[in-house]
Every structure is written in structure tokens, then in C-alpha cells.
Design an enzyme around this catalytic site. Sequence first.
Site, PDB file in Angstrom:
ATOM      1  N   LYS A  39      40.503  22.392  33.669  1.00  0.00           N
ATOM      2  CA  LYS A  39      40.964  22.788  32.330  1.00  0.00           C
ATOM      3  C   LYS A  39      41.167  21.584  31.412  1.00  0.00           C
ATOM      4  CE  LYS A  39      42.708  27.382  33.039  1.00  0.00           C
ATOM      5  NZ  LYS A  39      43.703  28.382  32.761  1.00  0.00           N
TER       6      LYS A  39
ATOM      7  N   LYS B  69      38.796  34.501  30.165  1.00  0.00           N
ATOM      8  CA  LYS B  69      39.017  35.101  28.842  1.00  0.00           C
ATOM      9  C   LYS B  69      38.891  34.087  27.720  1.00  0.00           C
ATOM     10  CE  LYS B  69      43.534  36.161  30.254  1.00  0.00           C
ATOM     11  NZ  LYS B  69      44.040  34.995  30.985  1.00  0.00           N
TER      12      LYS B  69
ATOM     13  N   LYS C 121      33.556  30.641  36.671  1.00  0.00           N
ATOM     14  CA  LYS C 121      34.225  31.937  36.771  1.00  0.00           C
ATOM     15  C   LYS C 121      34.343  32.597  35.402  1.00  0.00           C
ATOM     16  CE  LYS C 121      39.167  31.186  36.424  1.00  0.00           C
ATOM     17  NZ  LYS C 121      39.944  32.314  35.959  1.00  0.00           N
TER      18      LYS C 121
HETATM   19  N1  AQP Z   1      36.785  35.626  37.144  1.00  0.00           N
HETATM   20  C1  AQP Z   1      37.802  36.080  37.872  1.00  0.00           C
HETATM   21  N2  AQP Z   1      37.565  36.771  39.017  1.00  0.00           N
HETATM   22  C2  AQP Z   1      38.604  37.253  39.748  1.00  0.00           C
HETATM   23  N3  AQP Z   1      39.901  37.077  39.406  1.00  0.00           N
HETATM   24  C3  AQP Z   1      40.171  36.405  38.280  1.00  0.00           C
HETATM   25  N4  AQP Z   1      41.319  36.067  37.658  1.00  0.00           N
HETATM   26  C4  AQP Z   1      41.049  35.384  36.533  1.00  0.00           C
HETATM   27  N5  AQP Z   1      39.716  35.263  36.379  1.00  0.00           N
HETATM   28  C5  AQP Z   1      39.145  35.879  37.458  1.00  0.00           C
HETATM   29  C6  AQP Z   1      42.645  36.403  38.159  1.00  0.00           C
HETATM   30  O1  AQP Z   1      43.395  36.978  37.095  1.00  0.00           O
HETATM   31  C7  AQP Z   1      44.755  36.587  37.249  1.00  0.00           C
HETATM   32  C8  AQP Z   1      45.313  36.067  35.971  1.00  0.00           C
HETATM   33  O2  AQP Z   1      44.690  34.901  35.566  1.00  0.00           O
HETATM   34  P1  AQP Z   1      45.338  34.101  34.354  1.00  0.00           P
HETATM   35  O3  AQP Z   1      45.081  34.772  33.087  1.00  0.00           O
HETATM   36  O4  AQP Z   1      46.775  33.824  34.598  1.00  0.00           O
HETATM   37  O5  AQP Z   1      44.638  32.745  34.445  1.00  0.00           O
HETATM   38  P2  AQP Z   1      43.167  32.399  34.720  1.00  0.00           P
HETATM   39  O6  AQP Z   1      42.877  32.552  36.169  1.00  0.00           O
HETATM   40  O7  AQP Z   1      43.001  31.036  34.149  1.00  0.00           O
HETATM   41  O8  AQP Z   1      42.370  33.515  33.913  1.00  0.00           O
HETATM   42  P3  AQP Z   1      41.324  33.275  32.770  1.00  0.00           P
HETATM   43  O9  AQP Z   1      40.845  34.577  32.272  1.00  0.00           O
HETATM   44  O10 AQP Z   1      40.318  32.285  33.242  1.00  0.00           O
HETATM   45  O11 AQP Z   1      42.263  32.647  31.643  1.00  0.00           O
HETATM   46  P4  AQP Z   1      42.008  31.363  30.781  1.00  0.00           P
HETATM   47  O12 AQP Z   1      40.649  31.527  30.191  1.00  0.00           O
HETATM   48  O13 AQP Z   1      43.101  31.353  29.758  1.00  0.00           O
HETATM   49  O14 AQP Z   1      42.097  30.185  31.705  1.00  0.00           O
HETATM   50  C9  AQP Z   1      44.840  35.593  38.392  1.00  0.00           C
HETATM   51  O15 AQP Z   1      45.254  36.285  39.549  1.00  0.00           O
HETATM   52  C10 AQP Z   1      43.424  35.150  38.545  1.00  0.00           C
HETATM   53  O16 AQP Z   1      43.129  34.757  39.872  1.00  0.00           O
END
Ligand code: AQP
Length: 338
Positions: free
Chosen positions: A117, A204, A201
Site C-alpha cells: 500500500k 475497492k 487482488k
Molecule cells: N479480493 C478479495 N478477495 C477476497 N477477500 C477480500 N477482501 C478484500 N479484498 C478481497 C476481504 O474483505 C475484508 C475487508 O477488507 P478491507 O476493506 O478492510 O481491506 P482490504 O483487504 O484492503 O480491502 P480492499 O477492498 O482492497 O480495500 P482498499 O482498496 O481500501 O485497500 C477483509 O477480510 C479482506 O480479506
Amino acid sequence: MSGYRGPMRVLSGIQPSGGMQLGNYLGAIRKFVELQHQYECYYCVVDMHAITVWQDPEKLREQTFHIAASYLAAGVDPNIATVFHQSAVGAHAELAWIFNCVARLGWIDRMTQFKDKAGKDKERASVGLYTYPVLQAADILVYKATHVPVGEDQKQHLELSRDIAGKFNHDFDADDFFPLPEPLIKGPGARIMSLRDGAAKMSKSDPSENACIFLSDDSDVIARKIKKAKTDSEPLPSEPKGLEGRLEAANLVGIYAALSGKPDADVLKEFGGQGFGAFKPALAELVVEKLAPISAELRRLEADPGYLQQVLRNGAERAAAVADPVVAEVKEIVGFLP
Ligand code: AQP
């Protein structure tokens, strides 16, 4: 969980850093819904994690409601599970500070999500982004949660939470005060990849709007994103081993399998030998069929912020009633005066 004998509790959260995406739904929320009938569950919208990277304040408020509404739209029942926003329960931040003094710098230095990140310019990343997994440990352990449903990307952070719990118990001679929380990762959908890059991955906050399917996307948008999804030119294989080295194809088959409840092998029995021209419309139809009822409920709930606010307020009260006494005990254990 060593010799811990407290109640079985679940804690998990999602950042309001953008719209709820298919990976969050399949990797996390779908499990939240199942688990609420088996455990005492705490599901938070982790707004304090979201601000580790810049968030527009007005958007942050909107997105906090959006994530809470997505939990409910997917089937989390706020009368069964405790649904709240992290910043409303001060105990998370208090315990995080104490855990900052328990966790070792070398442990945090190994966290790969910070490296991903922060990117190349890590000198300019916030200190909060660096200590994010310590706050995550506090989120979990302030409820003495024993189980944490997450996607595969969170595995390393969960190991760190276990290390922090173990070191606290050991350093303060507080045998089994904190449980060593177990990650609940397995299952289809634990790692959904970007539609534009099978090695990254789905996220969002991905800047490419076609990389990610949001719960709020309508059927036309979903069909367009799947149509544009990166693939190779080969037809689908008829067995899973034929997907090796075909990251994008494996991801689309994995999404189909996770949503249909069929193993990859069955999906390939049905579509093996066919090209993406046939598979993509079938996938789009399935995604729309599974997400449409959730998006409709999401829209209905988002139109009622008063109700969402009430759910979050009630949840925060219930959460604080569990978390505050844990922090009070921790303060006594570390030697703070009452
Ligand atoms: N691509 C994914 N596949 C499976 N699980 C996922 N999670 C996130 N992306 C995937 C799971 O969703 C939960 C919440 O995640 P988060 O929003 O706290 O943080 P993150 O993992 O960083 O999710 P994003 O969407 O990638 O957010 P941003 O873009 O802001 O960094 C967790 O249980 C995660 O494993």
C-alpha cells in the site's frame, strides 16, 4: 487457542475506503452472515483504518453508512450481531496504544500489506498505515474474539494478532488473558482477483474502474465489466489443472464457482472446451442474479440514513459494554492507576 476458556466470539471489519466490492462480499461478508448464527459476532466498519490513507471527510461519512448498509443488505441481522463503527468505541484506540508497546518493530517491518500500500514512496506514507495491523489486533482482542473471518490477504495480520496476544499474556504473566484468535479464511472466494490483472487482488480503491465489481453496480455495468475482463485466447480447460498459469481464466472460474456453490471442477465440466465468448455472458448472468437482491436492499437501506445511524449507535453501545471492561482490566494488568 491455547487454554483460553472465555466465550467463542467473532470480530471482523471492512474499511469504508470505497464501495463494497465482490471480493469483500465473497471473502468476508458472506461468512459474517453464516457465523452470526453460531457465535457472538461483532462486525465493525473500520473507519479508523480507512484514514490511514487520505479520505475526503464527507465521503468517509457516506461510505461508512454504505458499508454498514452492505452488511445488512447481505443478511447480517443487527438484532443478532453487533454492527457498529470502530471510531465510536474508544477502547479500540486505547488498547492499540498499549499493543504498540507490546508489538516489536521487526514484526511490523515484515508486514507485506504496508509495502504494497505504501508503494515506492514509503517515507510519505502515514505512520497509521505502518501500525495498521496493531490497531487490527486491538480491534479483535478488545472483544477477546476467538475467530476472525477474513480473506486470504489478511492472513499475515492475523498471525501478528496472535503474536501480540501471546506476548502480552507472557510479558504480564497473564496466562490466557487474551485468546490467540483463529483466522477463518478457507472456502471459495477467499481471494478474488482484479478483472484487469489476475495477479492483483480485487480492491475497492483500485483506480481502474473496470477492475472491480461493486455491490452497487447495476446489471449493465456488471455485464460490461465482465465482458471487458482480461482473459487469454484459449478455450476453458475441462479440468482445474488446465488453469495453471492462466491467472485471469482461473479467477473468472473461481468467481463462478464461489457464487454458484459448485467446485471449480464442476464448472469446468460444464464449460470446458468453450471460449470466453460463451463463458463471460453466463458468468455475468450469475453475478447479476446473485447480487441483484443485495443491491436492491442496499439501495433501500441507504435511503434511510436515520435507521442506519440508529443501528450503528445501538451497536456501539453494545460493543463498548464488552470492550470497556477488557481495557479497564488491561490497564490494571500493565500497572496504570485507576
Ligand atoms: N479480493 C478479495 N478477495 C477476497 N477477500 C477480500 N477482501 C478484500 N479484498 C478481497 C476481504 O474483505 C475484508 C475487508 O477488507 P478491507 O476493506 O478492510 O481491506 P482490504 O483487504 O484492503 O480491502 P480492499 O477492498 O482492497 O480495500 P482498499 O482498496 O481500501 O485497500 C477483509 O477480510 C479482506 O480479506
